[in-house]
Motif scaffolding. Structure first.
Motif, short mmCIF file in Angstrom:
data_model
loop_
_atom_site.label_atom_id
_atom_site.label_comp_id
_atom_site.label_asym_id
_atom_site.label_seq_id
_atom_site.Cartn_x
_atom_site.Cartn_y
_atom_site.Cartn_z
N ASP A 42 3.52 -9.53 -2.22
CA ASP A 42 4.17 -8.32 -1.70
C ASP A 42 3.62 -7.07 -2.38
N ASN A 43 3.35 -7.17 -3.69
CA ASN A 43 2.79 -6.01 -4.39
C ASN A 43 1.36 -5.75 -3.95
N MET A 44 0.55 -6.80 -3.79
CA MET A 44 -0.82 -6.63 -3.30
C MET A 44 -0.83 -5.92 -1.96
N GLN A 45 0.03 -6.39 -1.08
CA GLN A 45 0.10 -5.80 0.25
C GLN A 45 0.51 -4.33 0.18
N ASN A 46 1.46 -4.03 -0.67
CA ASN A 46 1.91 -2.65 -0.84
C ASN A 46 0.79 -1.77 -1.40
N LEU A 47 0.00 -2.30 -2.35
CA LEU A 47 -1.11 -1.54 -2.91
C LEU A 47 -2.13 -1.18 -1.84
N CYS A 48 -2.51 -2.16 -1.02
CA CYS A 48 -3.52 -1.90 0.01
C CYS A 48 -3.00 -0.96 1.09
N GLN A 49 -1.75 -1.15 1.50
CA GLN A 49 -1.20 -0.29 2.53
C GLN A 49 -1.00 1.13 2.02
N THR A 50 -0.57 1.26 0.76
CA THR A 50 -0.44 2.59 0.16
C THR A 50 -1.79 3.29 0.10
N ALA A 51 -2.81 2.54 -0.31
CA ALA A 51 -4.16 3.10 -0.41
C ALA A 51 -4.63 3.62 0.95
N PHE A 52 -4.48 2.79 1.97
CA PHE A 52 -4.96 3.20 3.30
C PHE A 52 -4.16 4.37 3.84
N ASP A 53 -2.85 4.37 3.59
CA ASP A 53 -2.01 5.49 4.02
C ASP A 53 -2.45 6.81 3.39
N LEU A 54 -3.12 6.74 2.24
CA LEU A 54 -3.59 7.93 1.53
C LEU A 54 -5.06 8.24 1.83
N GLY A 55 -5.64 7.53 2.78
CA GLY A 55 -7.01 7.82 3.19
C GLY A 55 -8.08 7.02 2.48
N ILE A 56 -7.68 6.06 1.65
CA ILE A 56 -8.66 5.18 1.01
C ILE A 56 -9.07 4.13 2.03
#
Length: 330
Positions: A42-56
């Motif tokens: 769940d944390n891995m998924q949140n990290l990747c989704q947060t990153a993409f939401d910020l333009g990474i």
């Protein structure tokens, strides 16, 4: 089902990678740590989704990232299937091969057999038809460089990778590889190397200048020196820190009084700039435009949110750069 933020491209900045047509975000996300079999999905998924939401848009992996080896790619494949994969054409996904991956004489190095087999395994783990960048993770003194370069060229021609990168190659090795790629007309994109305020080998060996002058991108890993360029170790070594829990790359002996004095002085400059020490350290790596992107790791989404704020940071003044140099030289 995950839906990305519609505002994801409004703040992030992107730089062209060398003379190629590909742009990378100033901040890329590395999956070296915190994406293995011992971490929370769940944390891995949140990290990747947060990153993409910020333009990474750039996610960097390797065949041996874990633990266990291969598990970071497997977990990233699960993240893609859970929603991020619907944006595949907006993502730059990279992986690598070079270090030991499986038993026997064909499980590491730079041979064609190893590189082709490793990429095939990586694609299966991630559920992908191709990666955007495939790196040779390290120079292999036991394999002729011609074999490695021809294998990488063949991988691009097979359609399993769009671009080629190399990692941990010094200036001379990069020059040799670049000449061969040029003759083959292989899309050689980038060199991934360690670079931070505390690790400046690519300056002293001439690699940073060479790639800048020859249209090759460069991405910096460990730009925060495994956490040394944060406030984490300013006073004491936390029990949950990498020094205590891992210790392979970050040793307790590195946390000296001299180190703490430098961090304190650097932190004062960062504070005057309105940045955290970590933010200033990332901004410093990108200070002259020669580094295409900084590769960050994260254990919490908040760390990613903090780090991407560097895209709006003020440029360094000459006085600030001189002060930083004096501190680093001790």
């Amino acid at each position: 089902m995950y839906l990305a933020e519609k505002t994801r491209y409004q703040s992030m900045k992107y730089q062209r990678c060398g003379k190629s047509g590909l742009k990378l975000p100033l901040v890329s996300l590395g999956l070296w740590h915190n994406f293995g079999s011992n971490a929370s999905f769940d944390n891995m998924q949140n990290l990747c989704q947060t990153a993409f939401d910020l333009g990474i848009t750039h996610f960097d992996l390797a065949n041996n990232y874990g633990p266990q080896a291969g598990s970071a790619e497997e977990n990233f494949g699960r993240i893609l299937k859970s929603g991020l994969g619907r944006y595949r054409d907006e993502l730059v996904i990279s992986t690598k091969a070079g270090y030991e991956m499986w038993d026997g004489p064909y499980g590491n190095g730079g041979s064609k057999k190893y590189l082709v087999a490793s990429l095939d395994q990586s694609l299966k783990r991630m559920g992908l038809e191709y990666v955007d960048i495939f790196y040779h993770h390290r120079p292999d003194p036991d394999t002729p460089i011609e074999e490695t370069i021809l294998a990488l060229d063949g991988i691009v021609r097979s359609g399993k990778a769009l671009y080629i990168g190399i990692s941990n190659y010094n200036k001379e090795q990069t020059m040799q590889a670049a000449e061969m790629f040029k003759e083959l007309k292989t899309p050689f994109l980038i060199n991934q190397n360690k670079y931070s305020m505390l690790e400046r080998g690519i300056e002293t060996n001439g690699l940073k200048q060479y790639v800048a002058e020859n249209g090759i991108g460069i991405i910096a890993f460990c730009p925060l020196a495994q956490g040394l360029l944060t406030d984490r170790y300013k006073k004491e070594i936390p029990n949950d820190s990498r020094v205590r829990t891992d210790g392979r790359f970050l040793k307790e002996t590195m946390i000296s009084e001299e180190y703490r004095k430098k961090v304190q002085a650097l932190g004062e400059i960062a504070e005057r700039r309105g940045q955290s020490l970590a933010q200033m350290a990332l901004s410093w790596v990108l200070r002259d435009g020669e580094v295409t992107s900084v590769l960050i790791g994260a254990s919490r989404a908040e760390q990613i949110q903090e780090n991407v704020r560097i895209v709006d940071a003020a440029a360094f003044s000459e006085e600030e750069l001189e002060q930083i140099e004096r501190i680093l030289k001790g």
